[in-house]
Design a protein around this motif. Structure first.
Motif, PDB file in Angstrom:
ATOM      1  N   LEU A   1      -3.253  10.715  -7.638  1.00  0.00           N
ATOM      2  CA  LEU A   1      -2.548  11.438  -6.580  1.00  0.00           C
ATOM      3  C   LEU A   1      -1.070  11.600  -6.902  1.00  0.00           C
ATOM      4  CD1 LEU A   1      -4.066   9.898  -3.307  1.00  0.00           C
ATOM      5  CD2 LEU A   1      -4.783  11.949  -4.558  1.00  0.00           C
ATOM      6  N   ASN A   2      -0.493  12.624  -6.307  1.00  0.00           N
ATOM      7  CA  ASN A   2       0.949  12.865  -6.385  1.00  0.00           C
ATOM      8  C   ASN A   2       1.567  12.693  -5.000  1.00  0.00           C
ATOM      9  OD1 ASN A   2       0.975  13.631  -9.203  1.00  0.00           O
ATOM     10  ND2 ASN A   2       0.040  15.576  -8.576  1.00  0.00           N
ATOM     11  N   GLU A   3       2.872  12.507  -4.978  1.00  0.00           N
ATOM     12  CA  GLU A   3       3.592  12.278  -3.735  1.00  0.00           C
ATOM     13  C   GLU A   3       3.179  13.271  -2.645  1.00  0.00           C
ATOM     14  OE1 GLU A   3       6.005  11.265  -0.662  1.00  0.00           O
ATOM     15  OE2 GLU A   3       5.612  10.070  -2.461  1.00  0.00           O
TER      16      GLU A   3
ATOM     17  N   VAL B   1      -4.135  10.368   6.231  1.00  0.00           N
ATOM     18  CA  VAL B   1      -2.929   9.708   5.742  1.00  0.00           C
ATOM     19  C   VAL B   1      -2.621  10.179   4.324  1.00  0.00           C
ATOM     20  CG1 VAL B   1      -3.302   7.704   7.224  1.00  0.00           C
ATOM     21  CG2 VAL B   1      -4.094   7.632   4.858  1.00  0.00           C
ATOM     22  N   THR B   2      -1.363  10.014   3.915  1.00  0.00           N
ATOM     23  CA  THR B   2      -0.897  10.606   2.665  1.00  0.00           C
ATOM     24  C   THR B   2      -0.263   9.569   1.729  1.00  0.00           C
ATOM     25  OG1 THR B   2       1.181  11.223   3.765  1.00  0.00           O
ATOM     26  CG2 THR B   2      -0.553  12.895   3.652  1.00  0.00           C
ATOM     27  N   PHE B   3      -0.230   9.942   0.463  1.00  0.00           N
ATOM     28  CA  PHE B   3       0.224   9.053  -0.610  1.00  0.00           C
ATOM     29  C   PHE B   3       1.748   8.983  -0.662  1.00  0.00           C
ATOM     30  CE2 PHE B   3       1.087   8.761  -5.365  1.00  0.00           C
ATOM     31  CZ  PHE B   3       0.914   7.389  -5.426  1.00  0.00           C
ATOM     32  N   ASP B   4       2.264   7.750  -0.710  1.00  0.00           N
ATOM     33  CA  ASP B   4       3.703   7.482  -0.787  1.00  0.00           C
ATOM     34  C   ASP B   4       4.002   6.855  -2.149  1.00  0.00           C
ATOM     35  OD1 ASP B   4       6.315   6.678  -0.556  1.00  0.00           O
ATOM     36  OD2 ASP B   4       5.999   5.377   1.179  1.00  0.00           O
ATOM     37  N   SER B   5       4.644   7.599  -3.023  1.00  0.00           N
ATOM     38  CA  SER B   5       4.921   7.120  -4.381  1.00  0.00           C
ATOM     39  C   SER B   5       6.317   6.526  -4.523  1.00  0.00           C
ATOM     40  CB  SER B   5       4.747   8.262  -5.383  1.00  0.00           C
ATOM     41  OG  SER B   5       5.717   9.276  -5.146  1.00  0.00           O
TER      42      SER B   5
ATOM     43  N   TRP C   1       0.828  -1.196   0.000  1.00  0.00           N
ATOM     44  CA  TRP C   1       0.000   0.000   0.000  1.00  0.00           C
ATOM     45  C   TRP C   1       0.868   1.254   0.000  1.00  0.00           C
ATOM     46  CZ3 TRP C   1      -3.176  -1.892   4.826  1.00  0.00           C
ATOM     47  CH2 TRP C   1      -3.965  -2.989   4.446  1.00  0.00           C
ATOM     48  N   PRO C   2       0.637   2.180  -0.908  1.00  0.00           N
ATOM     49  CA  PRO C   2       1.438   3.403  -0.981  1.00  0.00           C
ATOM     50  C   PRO C   2       0.965   4.462   0.015  1.00  0.00           C
ATOM     51  CG  PRO C   2      -0.141   3.371  -2.767  1.00  0.00           C
ATOM     52  CD  PRO C   2      -0.317   2.073  -2.031  1.00  0.00           C
TER      53      PRO C   2
END
Length: 284
Positions: free
Chosen positions: A269-271, A251-255, A152-153
């Motif tokens: 979504l972006n980093e 929570v936030t997106f981890d690319s 999961w990112p």
């Protein structure tokens, strides 16, 4: 070919195209109070078992809805178990059912379940991450030990949680889950590729493994950090479970990991962006 007792393709479609009963709809939004001891156990060990998540009166209808969705998704697969990949032999995996079948959406969006997760995580609000039915066929192999958050990112994996709801009795011999207590530690993160090349992290060799058999209607809740797996299904019956994965709002997106940065729930979504897509609505 996948067969589910009492269901045909036509009857499954009828179930999925019908409104769920008013009694089940009301029940799914009734809160289930959990104790401070259960919350503390979850926080410390990374998992907890909760009884009466679905009471016997309401289980048959809910079970039939999930079974119908699995049959529609998998019923045309005519391969025998031995002809499937190692990963497919571990379970029949059907994700994002709620977006295809309105009856399943009523279950996945239930405030009863999301409220439990909110309390376990001591959060203000909970979002959906995604749903997936996980059925293990008779003779199905083990599900190798792994950590969900590896796939999961998400920058904050400690704020993820999975409900694993037993739709039938799941004793050890049918392939119940096992957990490694106290592995809900960000410092223990390790990617285990259960899809293609599973391995056993060395630090788990010295850890206690706890099997958690469930009665139908009971559920476990576990952190995305907690290492866990499941035994093989040594019975002649299908192991049936419905899972719903939740994230804490914020929570936030981890690319950073190429293997999962295109995850459906994070589309567009972006980093570093807040995870707030059409697939991740606030549930409670």
């Amino acid at each position: 070919m996948i067969k589910i007792e009492g269901l045909t393709e036509s009857s499954a479609k009828e179930i999925l195209n019908s409104e769920i009963s008013h009694s089940l709809k009301d029940y799914l939004n009734q809160p289930l109070e959990i104790t401070e001891n259960q919350i503390e156990f979850y926080q410390q060990n990374g998992f907890v078992k909760i009884e009466n998540v679905i009471e016997p009166e309401f289980l048959p209808e809910l079970k039939k809805i999930v079974e119908a969705a699995v049959l529609i998704r998998k019923g045309k697969d005519e391969r025998n178990l031995k002809d499937k990949s190692q990963y497919e032999q571990s379970f029949l995996q059907c994700g994002y059912l709620c977006w295809d079948f309105p009856a399943v959406k009523e279950i996945v969006f239930a405030k009863r379940f999301a409220g439990i997760v909110r309390d376990l995580m001591r959060a203000d609000h909970i979002r959906l991450w995604h749903d997936q039915a996980l059925f293990k066929e008779p003779g199905g192999r083990v599900t190798d030990a792994h950590q969900d958050c590896s796939y999961w990112p998400i920058h904050e994996p400690q704020f993820t949680s999975t409900m694993w709801l037993a739709l039938v009795d799941v004793p050890v011999e049918k392939g119940c889950l096992y957990f490694y207590p106290k592995t809900n530690d960000p410092n223990l993160k390790e990617y285990v590729d259960i899809f293609k090349n599973p391995h056993q992290p060395k630090f788990l060799n010295d850890k206690e493994k706890v099997f958690v058999p469930l009665k139908a209607g009971e559920a476990t809740f576990h952190s995305g950090l907690t290492f866990h797996g499941a035994g093989e299904n040594r019975t002649s019956q299908m192991r049936e479970a419905m899972t719903i994965i939740y994230i804490k709002d914020g929570v936030t997106f981890d690319s950073s990991d190429e293997r999962n940065k295109t995850h459906t729930s994070c589309i567009g979504l972006n980093e570093g962006n807040l995870i707030n897509t059409k697939y991740t609505p606030i549930l409670i």
